[in-house]
Design a protein around this motif. Structure first.
Motif, PDB file in Angstrom:
ATOM      1  N   GLY A   1      -8.749  40.589 -27.738  1.00 51.61           N
ATOM      2  CA  GLY A   1      -7.707  40.036 -26.886  1.00 51.61           C
ATOM      3  C   GLY A   1      -6.474  39.630 -27.657  1.00 51.61           C
ATOM      4  O   GLY A   1      -6.176  40.168 -28.727  1.00 51.61           O
ATOM      5  N   GLU A   2      -5.782  38.636 -27.122  1.00 53.93           N
ATOM      6  CA  GLU A   2      -4.494  38.222 -27.665  1.00 53.93           C
ATOM      7  C   GLU A   2      -4.644  37.119 -28.710  1.00 53.93           C
ATOM      8  O   GLU A   2      -5.538  36.269 -28.618  1.00 53.93           O
ATOM      9  CB  GLU A   2      -3.592  37.747 -26.529  1.00 53.93           C
ATOM     10  CG  GLU A   2      -3.226  38.861 -25.550  1.00 53.93           C
ATOM     11  CD  GLU A   2      -2.427  38.363 -24.366  1.00 53.93           C
ATOM     12  OE1 GLU A   2      -1.302  38.849 -24.169  1.00 53.93           O
ATOM     13  OE2 GLU A   2      -2.930  37.490 -23.632  1.00 53.93           O
ATOM     14  N   TRP A   3      -3.723  37.163 -29.682  1.00 54.50           N
ATOM     15  CA  TRP A   3      -3.664  36.174 -30.765  1.00 54.50           C
ATOM     16  C   TRP A   3      -2.240  35.661 -30.882  1.00 54.50           C
ATOM     17  O   TRP A   3      -1.277  36.380 -30.591  1.00 54.50           O
ATOM     18  CB  TRP A   3      -4.070  36.796 -32.097  1.00 54.50           C
ATOM     19  CG  TRP A   3      -5.475  37.300 -32.137  1.00 54.50           C
ATOM     20  CD1 TRP A   3      -5.950  38.447 -31.560  1.00 54.50           C
ATOM     21  CD2 TRP A   3      -6.591  36.690 -32.790  1.00 54.50           C
ATOM     22  NE1 TRP A   3      -7.291  38.588 -31.818  1.00 54.50           N
ATOM     23  CE2 TRP A   3      -7.716  37.520 -32.565  1.00 54.50           C
ATOM     24  CE3 TRP A   3      -6.745  35.532 -33.538  1.00 54.50           C
ATOM     25  CZ2 TRP A   3      -8.970  37.227 -33.067  1.00 54.50           C
ATOM     26  CZ3 TRP A   3      -7.999  35.224 -34.054  1.00 54.50           C
ATOM     27  CH2 TRP A   3      -9.095  36.065 -33.811  1.00 54.50           C
ATOM     28  N   TYR A   4      -2.143  34.417 -31.337  1.00 50.89           N
ATOM     29  CA  TYR A   4      -0.820  33.844 -31.588  1.00 50.89           C
ATOM     30  C   TYR A   4      -0.890  32.937 -32.811  1.00 50.89           C
ATOM     31  O   TYR A   4      -1.673  31.985 -32.855  1.00 50.89           O
ATOM     32  CB  TYR A   4      -0.338  33.037 -30.379  1.00 50.89           C
ATOM     33  CG  TYR A   4       1.036  32.422 -30.569  1.00 50.89           C
ATOM     34  CD1 TYR A   4       2.187  33.190 -30.390  1.00 50.89           C
ATOM     35  CD2 TYR A   4       1.183  31.090 -30.956  1.00 50.89           C
ATOM     36  CE1 TYR A   4       3.444  32.648 -30.571  1.00 50.89           C
ATOM     37  CE2 TYR A   4       2.443  30.541 -31.144  1.00 50.89           C
ATOM     38  CZ  TYR A   4       3.566  31.320 -30.951  1.00 50.89           C
ATOM     39  OH  TYR A   4       4.808  30.779 -31.145  1.00 50.89           O
ATOM     40  N   ASN A   5      -0.113  33.283 -33.814  1.00 53.61           N
ATOM     41  CA  ASN A   5       0.001  32.444 -35.017  1.00 53.61           C
ATOM     42  C   ASN A   5      -1.359  32.160 -35.657  1.00 53.61           C
ATOM     43  O   ASN A   5      -1.637  31.054 -36.114  1.00 53.61           O
ATOM     44  CB  ASN A   5       0.704  31.130 -34.679  1.00 53.61           C
ATOM     45  CG  ASN A   5       1.316  30.468 -35.895  1.00 53.61           C
ATOM     46  OD1 ASN A   5       1.736  31.144 -36.835  1.00 53.61           O
ATOM     47  ND2 ASN A   5       1.375  29.151 -35.897  1.00 53.61           N
ATOM     48  N   GLY A   6      -2.234  33.164 -35.658  1.00 53.89           N
ATOM     49  CA  GLY A   6      -3.501  33.047 -36.372  1.00 53.89           C
ATOM     50  C   GLY A   6      -4.694  32.626 -35.544  1.00 53.89           C
ATOM     51  O   GLY A   6      -5.817  32.594 -36.059  1.00 53.89           O
ATOM     52  N   VAL A   7      -4.506  32.281 -34.258  1.00 51.27           N
ATOM     53  CA  VAL A   7      -5.631  31.829 -33.423  1.00 51.27           C
ATOM     54  C   VAL A   7      -5.662  32.608 -32.112  1.00 51.27           C
ATOM     55  O   VAL A   7      -4.659  33.190 -31.683  1.00 51.27           O
ATOM     56  CB  VAL A   7      -5.548  30.313 -33.119  1.00 51.27           C
ATOM     57  CG1 VAL A   7      -5.625  29.512 -34.396  1.00 51.27           C
ATOM     58  CG2 VAL A   7      -4.272  29.983 -32.346  1.00 51.27           C
ATOM     59  N   ARG A   8      -6.821  32.601 -31.458  1.00 52.71           N
ATOM     60  CA  ARG A   8      -6.953  33.249 -30.155  1.00 52.71           C
ATOM     61  C   ARG A   8      -6.127  32.468 -29.134  1.00 52.71           C
ATOM     62  O   ARG A   8      -6.294  31.259 -28.979  1.00 52.71           O
ATOM     63  CB  ARG A   8      -8.431  33.280 -29.735  1.00 52.71           C
ATOM     64  CG  ARG A   8      -9.303  34.104 -30.674  1.00 52.71           C
ATOM     65  CD  ARG A   8     -10.778  33.928 -30.385  1.00 52.71           C
ATOM     66  NE  ARG A   8     -11.198  32.550 -30.638  1.00 52.71           N
ATOM     67  CZ  ARG A   8     -12.467  32.135 -30.566  1.00 52.71           C
ATOM     68  NH1 ARG A   8     -13.424  32.982 -30.243  1.00 52.71           N
ATOM     69  NH2 ARG A   8     -12.764  30.875 -30.804  1.00 52.71           N
ATOM     70  N   HIS A   9      -5.250  33.193 -28.465  1.00 50.64           N
ATOM     71  CA  HIS A   9      -4.331  32.512 -27.552  1.00 50.64           C
ATOM     72  C   HIS A   9      -3.790  33.543 -26.558  1.00 50.64           C
ATOM     73  O   HIS A   9      -3.160  34.520 -26.948  1.00 50.64           O
ATOM     74  CB  HIS A   9      -3.178  31.892 -28.348  1.00 50.64           C
ATOM     75  CG  HIS A   9      -2.325  30.944 -27.554  1.00 50.64           C
ATOM     76  ND1 HIS A   9      -2.519  29.591 -27.571  1.00 50.64           N
ATOM     77  CD2 HIS A   9      -1.278  31.167 -26.724  1.00 50.64           C
ATOM     78  CE1 HIS A   9      -1.623  29.004 -26.790  1.00 50.64           C
ATOM     79  NE2 HIS A   9      -0.856  29.949 -26.257  1.00 50.64           N
ATOM     80  N   GLY A  10      -4.068  33.312 -25.263  1.00 49.40           N
ATOM     81  CA  GLY A  10      -3.652  34.256 -24.243  1.00 49.40           C
ATOM     82  C   GLY A  10      -4.859  34.736 -23.461  1.00 49.40           C
ATOM     83  O   GLY A  10      -5.753  33.954 -23.119  1.00 49.40           O
ATOM     84  N   ARG A  11      -4.924  36.014 -23.202  1.00 50.77           N
ATOM     85  CA  ARG A  11      -6.042  36.606 -22.468  1.00 50.77           C
ATOM     86  C   ARG A  11      -6.989  37.276 -23.446  1.00 50.77           C
ATOM     87  O   ARG A  11      -6.556  38.007 -24.336  1.00 50.77           O
ATOM     88  CB  ARG A  11      -5.523  37.630 -21.455  1.00 50.77           C
ATOM     89  CG  ARG A  11      -6.599  38.413 -20.721  1.00 50.77           C
ATOM     90  CD  ARG A  11      -7.322  37.556 -19.706  1.00 50.77           C
ATOM     91  NE  ARG A  11      -8.395  38.301 -19.059  1.00 50.77           N
ATOM     92  CZ  ARG A  11      -8.235  39.083 -17.981  1.00 50.77           C
ATOM     93  NH1 ARG A  11      -7.023  39.233 -17.457  1.00 50.77           N
ATOM     94  NH2 ARG A  11      -9.251  39.715 -17.440  1.00 50.77           N
ATOM     95  N   GLY A  12      -8.313  37.023 -23.274  1.00 48.19           N
ATOM     96  CA  GLY A  12      -9.262  37.633 -24.181  1.00 48.19           C
ATOM     97  C   GLY A  12     -10.661  37.690 -23.605  1.00 48.19           C
ATOM     98  O   GLY A  12     -10.970  37.067 -22.590  1.00 48.19           O
ATOM     99  N   ARG A  13     -11.502  38.439 -24.301  1.00 47.20           N
ATOM    100  CA  ARG A  13     -12.901  38.576 -23.896  1.00 47.20           C
ATOM    101  C   ARG A  13     -13.778  38.462 -25.135  1.00 47.20           C
ATOM    102  O   ARG A  13     -13.498  39.086 -26.160  1.00 47.20           O
ATOM    103  CB  ARG A  13     -13.130  39.928 -23.222  1.00 47.20           C
ATOM    104  CG  ARG A  13     -14.566  40.150 -22.745  1.00 47.20           C
ATOM    105  CD  ARG A  13     -14.643  41.402 -21.891  1.00 47.20           C
ATOM    106  NE  ARG A  13     -14.435  42.588 -22.701  1.00 47.20           N
ATOM    107  CZ  ARG A  13     -15.360  43.551 -22.859  1.00 47.20           C
ATOM    108  NH1 ARG A  13     -16.521  43.464 -22.264  1.00 47.20           N
ATOM    109  NH2 ARG A  13     -15.086  44.599 -23.606  1.00 47.20           N
ATOM    110  N   ILE A  14     -14.843  37.659 -25.032  1.00 43.18           N
ATOM    111  CA  ILE A  14     -15.755  37.490 -26.149  1.00 43.18           C
ATOM    112  C   ILE A  14     -17.174  37.840 -25.722  1.00 43.18           C
ATOM    113  O   ILE A  14     -17.631  37.452 -24.644  1.00 43.18           O
ATOM    114  CB  ILE A  14     -15.707  36.052 -26.718  1.00 43.18           C
ATOM    115  CG1 ILE A  14     -16.561  35.955 -27.981  1.00 43.18           C
ATOM    116  CG2 ILE A  14     -16.110  35.015 -25.689  1.00 43.18           C
ATOM    117  CD1 ILE A  14     -16.377  34.674 -28.768  1.00 43.18           C
TER     118      ILE A  14
END
Length: 240
Positions: free
Chosen positions: A116-129
């Motif tokens: 999914g999405e990342w921002y500045n080194g961390v998971r941030h936005g839409r994602g699936r785990i």
């Protein structure tokens, strides 16, 4: 003996040698650092710039991808030694100034991974785990935690649809007990259900849904293409 200075229009001899020693893309393809690291790839003005492979000896890690002014920037693959002479993937996706950024996949060992999405080194936005036990979460992330609306399916087939905050179910939601054919509709606070109602349903497909605003979903159609274009644009700006 008096000291003399060169004429103003006379170029200092050290400048030519210094320019010649500068690592650029046409030479110095492989460089070994004092700490044992090894870099093979492109350079520009003594900085890793372009495509390159970095082996980090102390961390037993490997990065293969794009560089801009000595930073991982663009698209790249990060791996770690598996103790058997090979490497296992840790992350594949976008980078921005040495941090995971954009769209990417993190691998946590076994069958567990996040995409999914990342921002500045961390998971941030839409994602699936996909978790180690087979559970699946698909929804929002904020500051590396599940946050916002998400759909969580447990390994036993039960599932939850609702709001999350800081990695826990928090807010309105619906929990489906598939084997019992029961549906709980209520409110969660810090991961625990507080108020709600439980009802029997004959057909799980007809079970009540969480009422949400009908907001259209926005997605990138060509994620790899967007990442490549961003990397090419960054390289062009850096070279200008």
């Amino acid at each position: 003996m008096p000291l003399t200075r060169p004429a103003p229009n006379q170029e200092q001899l050290w400048k030519a040698s210094d320019t010649k020693a500068m690592k650029n893309s046409k030479d110095h393809k492989c460089v070994y650092a004092m700490n044992g690291d090894e870099y093979r790839g492109d350079w520009k003005d003594n900085l890793r710039h372009g495509k390159g492979l970095l082996k980090m000896k102390s961390k037993d890690m490997l990065y293969n991808g794009d560089w801009v002014e000595d930073k991982r920037h663009g698209f790249g693959l990060l791996s770690k030694g598996d103790g058997k002479g090979g490497y296992m993937k840790l992350y594949a996706g976008g980078w921005k100034f040495d941090k995971k950024h954009g769209y990417g996949t993190a691998f946590y060992g076994g069958a567990s991974y996040y995409e999914g999405e990342w921002y500045n080194g961390v998971r941030h936005g839409r994602g699936r785990i996909i978790e180690a036990d087979g559970a699946v979460y698909d929804g929002g992330y904020q500051d590396d935690n599940k946050s916002g609306y998400g759909e969580y399916t447990l390994a036993n087939g039960n599932y939850h649809k609702g709001e999350w905050k800081e990695g826990k179910m928090h807010g309105p939601g619906v929990f489906y007990y598939t084997a019992k054919r029961q549906v709980y509709t209520g409110t969660w606070v810090n991961g625990g259900a507080t108020t709600g109602s439980l009802q029997e349903v004959d057909d799980m497909a007809a079970a009540p849904e969480l009422q949400r605003l009908n907001i259209p979903q926005c997605e990138l159609r060509d994620i790899p293409g967007v990442l490549r274009a961003a990397a090419e644009e960054a390289l062009a700006l850096a070279e200008s």
